[in-house]
Design a protein around this motif. Structure first.
Motif, PDB file in Angstrom:
ATOM      1  N   GLY A  76       9.527  -6.383   7.332  1.00  0.00           N
ATOM      2  CA  GLY A  76       9.005  -6.828   6.051  1.00  0.00           C
ATOM      3  C   GLY A  76       7.567  -7.293   6.099  1.00  0.00           C
ATOM      4  N   ASP A  77       6.882  -7.108   7.218  1.00  0.00           N
ATOM      5  CA  ASP A  77       5.520  -7.604   7.341  1.00  0.00           C
ATOM      6  C   ASP A  77       4.490  -6.644   6.774  1.00  0.00           C
ATOM      7  OD1 ASP A  77       6.290  -5.856   9.347  1.00  0.00           O
ATOM      8  OD2 ASP A  77       4.756  -6.569  10.750  1.00  0.00           O
ATOM      9  N   ILE A  78       4.909  -5.407   6.459  1.00  0.00           N
ATOM     10  CA  ILE A  78       4.004  -4.401   5.910  1.00  0.00           C
ATOM     11  C   ILE A  78       4.493  -3.992   4.532  1.00  0.00           C
ATOM     12  CG2 ILE A  78       3.073  -2.073   6.192  1.00  0.00           C
ATOM     13  CD1 ILE A  78       3.279  -2.414   9.180  1.00  0.00           C
ATOM     14  N   ALA A  79       3.601  -4.027   3.539  1.00  0.00           N
ATOM     15  CA  ALA A  79       3.939  -3.596   2.183  1.00  0.00           C
ATOM     16  C   ALA A  79       3.670  -2.098   2.037  1.00  0.00           C
ATOM     17  CB  ALA A  79       3.114  -4.379   1.169  1.00  0.00           C
ATOM     18  N   LEU A  80       4.431  -1.443   1.173  1.00  0.00           N
ATOM     19  CA  LEU A  80       4.273  -0.008   0.918  1.00  0.00           C
ATOM     20  C   LEU A  80       4.204   0.217  -0.579  1.00  0.00           C
ATOM     21  CD1 LEU A  80       4.181   2.881   2.061  1.00  0.00           C
ATOM     22  CD2 LEU A  80       6.683   2.919   1.909  1.00  0.00           C
ATOM     23  N   ASP A  81       3.096   0.809  -1.046  1.00  0.00           N
ATOM     24  CA  ASP A  81       2.880   1.009  -2.480  1.00  0.00           C
ATOM     25  C   ASP A  81       2.505   2.451  -2.765  1.00  0.00           C
ATOM     26  OD1 ASP A  81       2.792  -1.957  -3.397  1.00  0.00           O
ATOM     27  OD2 ASP A  81       1.357  -1.886  -1.744  1.00  0.00           O
ATOM     28  N   PRO A  82       3.104   3.063  -3.792  1.00  0.00           N
ATOM     29  CA  PRO A  82       2.687   4.408  -4.190  1.00  0.00           C
ATOM     30  C   PRO A  82       1.293   4.384  -4.788  1.00  0.00           C
ATOM     31  CG  PRO A  82       4.222   3.508  -5.793  1.00  0.00           C
ATOM     32  CD  PRO A  82       4.164   2.524  -4.659  1.00  0.00           C
ATOM     33  N   LEU A  83       0.588   5.495  -4.682  1.00  0.00           N
ATOM     34  CA  LEU A  83      -0.755   5.622  -5.249  1.00  0.00           C
ATOM     35  C   LEU A  83      -0.724   6.661  -6.362  1.00  0.00           C
ATOM     36  CD1 LEU A  83      -2.873   5.644  -1.955  1.00  0.00           C
ATOM     37  CD2 LEU A  83      -2.547   3.727  -3.538  1.00  0.00           C
ATOM     38  N   GLY A  84      -1.251   6.284  -7.537  1.00  0.00           N
ATOM     39  CA  GLY A  84      -1.169   7.210  -8.654  1.00  0.00           C
ATOM     40  C   GLY A  84      -2.455   7.382  -9.435  1.00  0.00           C
TER      41      GLY A  84
END
Length: 283
Positions: free
Chosen positions: A222-230
């Protein structure tokens, strides 16, 4: 799409003993035109985690599940990517490699796109099974959540470092945005997994690439965030991944489409992704 972005029966002797376990599609499978009767030869990309690498991955599991649903023995062929996917389709679907490698009956991890299908008339592209997109993995304490603005999202990388895989759309995009001001802080890696490891060591603050590859590399931490790019400047929308067979293999394409639909209805497809720690997204 680059060559880095890329995507794993039953024999007659065992069929009698397992007759009660063979799915209804088995009888029809005997009529399919295959390179080897009773076997579905499935071509997947080599060294391409979490999709396919060293006998493991979602594409390998999907290939086996499709074959087994048709009452066929799966034969998974992991092949190295060529210069572009048109070459891969030639080598692994409709002709074979000049060095002697036979093509597969079906190739996985093929983008289901009308334009791409038009420029590859030798194959039939069908069966979307997963929606892929670009994303950013980041250390939240160093990189804020991305927005729809390129300037707002990437200005931080004029001071922080961001990793990308060599020869990818993500690399090309980062090298050219913001008048090239990010170039000193773009770090290239042979894979997104290597970029994520560098992020864990604190050497870079973020990595950009395909969402599923990043998710697989991050794992359950949980130390790394993951976000989609749009943002529109990316000039690439989410793309569905599917299959390809020879153009005249319509019966095989129909059988595989029906098998895929059943794997989706039964929840098997979603479980394959979940078993690999990945989020399945329907096209």
């Amino acid at each position: 799409m680059s060559n880095n972005e890329r995507r794993r029966f039953l024999r007659a002797a065992g069929a009698l003993a397992l007759a009660g376990l063979i799915p209804p599609a088995t009888a029809a499978a005997a009529e399919l035109e295959l390179q080897q009767p009773g076997t579905l030869r499935v071509a997947v990309y080599a060294n391409f985690p979490p999709y396919s690498a060293a006998g493991k991955g979602v594409d390998i599991a999907l290939g086996r599940a499709l074959a087994e649903h048709l009452g066929l023995q799966p034969q998974i062929v992991e092949f190295p990517a060529d210069e572009d996917m048109k070459d891969d389709l030639r080598n692994m679907v409709w002709r074979g490699h000049y060095l002697g490698t036979k093509p597969g009956d079906v190739m996985l991890h093929v983008p289901v796109d009308n334009h791409f299908a038009t420029i590859n008339p030798q194959v039939r592209i069908f069966g979307p099974y997963h929606l892929e997109t670009l994303a950013m993995a980041r250390l939240p304490e160093r990189v804020p959540q991305p927005s729809n603005s390129v300037a707002e999202t990437f200005e931080v990388f004029t001071t922080e470092k961001i990793g990308v895989e060599l020869d990818t759309h993500s690399s090309d995009f980062l090298l050219h945005i913001l008048d090239g001001r990010l170039q000193p802080n773009i770090v290239h890696f042979p894979s997104l997994a290597a970029a994520v490891e560098a992020m864990r060591r604190g050497e870079i603050a973020a990595a950009m690439g395909t969402r599923t590859e990043l998710e697989g590399a991050i794992g359950g931490g949980g130390d790394i965030a993951l976000d989609p790019l749009g943002m529109p400047e990316l000039r690439i929308r989410p793309w569905p991944l599917g299959m390809a067979v020879k153009k005249d293999s319509g019966q095989l394409a129909d059988a595989l489409s029906n098998a895929l639909a059943e794997l989706q209805r039964s929840g098997t497809l979603a479980r394959i992704f979940a078993d690999h720690g990945l989020t399945h997204r329907l096209p």
